[in-house]
Every structure is written in C-alpha cells, then in structure tokens.
Motif scaffolding. Sequence first.
Motif, PDB file in Angstrom:
ATOM      1  N   GLY A   1      85.819  76.447 -15.402  1.00 43.06           N
ATOM      2  CA  GLY A   1      85.130  75.261 -15.829  1.00 43.06           C
ATOM      3  C   GLY A   1      85.201  74.183 -14.777  1.00 43.06           C
ATOM      4  N   ARG A   2      84.292  73.236 -14.840  1.00 41.49           N
ATOM      5  CA  ARG A   2      84.254  72.145 -13.882  1.00 41.49           C
ATOM      6  C   ARG A   2      83.906  70.871 -14.632  1.00 41.49           C
ATOM      7  N   HIS A  20      85.737  73.278 -22.281  1.00 38.96           N
ATOM      8  CA  HIS A  20      85.060  74.399 -21.628  1.00 38.96           C
ATOM      9  C   HIS A  20      85.876  75.680 -21.740  1.00 38.96           C
ATOM     10  N   LEU A  24      84.754  79.264 -23.505  1.00 42.39           N
ATOM     11  CA  LEU A  24      84.762  80.529 -22.767  1.00 42.39           C
ATOM     12  C   LEU A  24      85.743  81.533 -23.368  1.00 42.39           C
ATOM     13  N   LYS A  41      90.984  82.353 -14.365  1.00 44.18           N
ATOM     14  CA  LYS A  41      90.386  81.072 -14.762  1.00 44.18           C
ATOM     15  C   LYS A  41      90.392  80.135 -13.563  1.00 44.18           C
ATOM     16  N   ILE A  57      85.202  77.328  -6.568  1.00 45.68           N
ATOM     17  CA  ILE A  57      84.006  78.187  -6.603  1.00 45.68           C
ATOM     18  C   ILE A  57      84.018  79.138  -5.412  1.00 45.68           C
ATOM     19  N   VAL A  72      80.750  86.982 -13.962  1.00 47.06           N
ATOM     20  CA  VAL A  72      81.394  85.665 -13.957  1.00 47.06           C
ATOM     21  C   VAL A  72      80.951  84.958 -15.229  1.00 47.06           C
ATOM     22  N   VAL A  74      80.704  81.593 -17.284  1.00 45.65           N
ATOM     23  CA  VAL A  74      80.647  80.162 -16.997  1.00 45.65           C
ATOM     24  C   VAL A  74      79.962  79.456 -18.169  1.00 45.65           C
ATOM     25  N   ARG A  79      76.995  74.800 -13.712  1.00 38.43           N
ATOM     26  CA  ARG A  79      78.390  74.586 -13.325  1.00 38.43           C
ATOM     27  C   ARG A  79      78.707  75.284 -12.004  1.00 38.43           C
ATOM     28  N   LEU A  80      77.892  76.249 -11.652  1.00 44.63           N
ATOM     29  CA  LEU A  80      78.103  76.933 -10.376  1.00 44.63           C
ATOM     30  C   LEU A  80      77.733  76.025  -9.212  1.00 44.63           C
ATOM     31  N   THR A 104      76.770  83.361 -19.547  1.00 45.43           N
ATOM     32  CA  THR A 104      76.969  82.080 -20.223  1.00 45.43           C
ATOM     33  C   THR A 104      76.998  82.377 -21.721  1.00 45.43           C
TER      34      THR A 104
END
Length: 163
Positions: A1-2, A20, A24, A41, A57, A72, A74, A79-80, A104
């Motif tokens: 997460g970001r 987040h 997930l 994570k 990332i 992946v 996310v 968010r990438l 996602t």
Amino acid sequence: GRKSQFDDPLLTVEEQLEKHEKILDEYAMRNFGGSIPAANKYKEIGSGETLKNRIEINKVLRRIERPEIKGVLVVDVQRLSRGSLKDAGKLIELFQYSNTLIITPERVFDLRNKYDKDAFEREMMRGNEYLEYFKEILHKLIYTSYLTAVKKHSCFQYGNLCF
C-alpha cells in the motif's frame, strides 16, 4: 500500500496504510485462502511522481522479474504509479513481459490480454492526468496567494525574505 495526497485527509498515514492492508488481507483470505506474509507486504509513504524515487515499488519490480512471482495485489492500479507516461510504459512492459498479473479488489489485469492491457493503460493515464491536474491547481493556488500577498503588503514573505 501507499499513502497518497489523494487519500482521506482525516486519516493519518498509518491509518490509511492500515486501511489498505486490511482491504488486501481480506481479499487474500477470500481469494487465496490465506493472509499475505509480512515479507510480501510493501508500504510506501511519499510521492508517486517518479518510479526512480520509490524504494518499495522498485523492490516489487525486481521481484516480479522472477518466474515464481505470478501476481501483484494492490488496492488500486494507480497506487503503482501516477507519474510520467514513460514510467507507465516501463510498468506495462515489466508486468506484460514477466507474465505478472496486477490484482485489485475490483479486477485482475493480465497484460497479455489486449483488453486488460488497454484497461490498465487507461487507468495509468487517468492517474497521470489527475496528478497533472492536481499540480496545476496547486500551482494556481500558490500564484494566487503570491498575488494576494503582493496586493496586501507589497511584499511576499518567505521566511525572513520579502519579495
């Protein structure tokens, strides 16, 4: 997460990242039958404007080059990266040629499929456009504040300096 500047402003960085992570983890439990191991994570705080400045990332991107990594997970495609189109192209190539799924909670993207690739590209473009729009608005606000300061005080104060 970001944590992003576009997240809920009432939540702290930690609260947003926890939110987040919970989303997930719940997805992983429902769809994969288990939680995500802590070693898998990646949490990032900071600007998503360029890939080169994002340590976490880049760790993920190095990992997807290994054939045992299949996907992946996310919270959202954006968010990438919301950065440059060059960065978006790099992400698309890495995910496509490594045969890595982007997962996602709403959708799974397999970039070998032309429809998924097209949808993923549109999401990346939308994120980039939103970032550019946000920066433009911010620039206008700063400029308007400067003009207001000049009109009010004939001086724009920045620290001990007056312009």
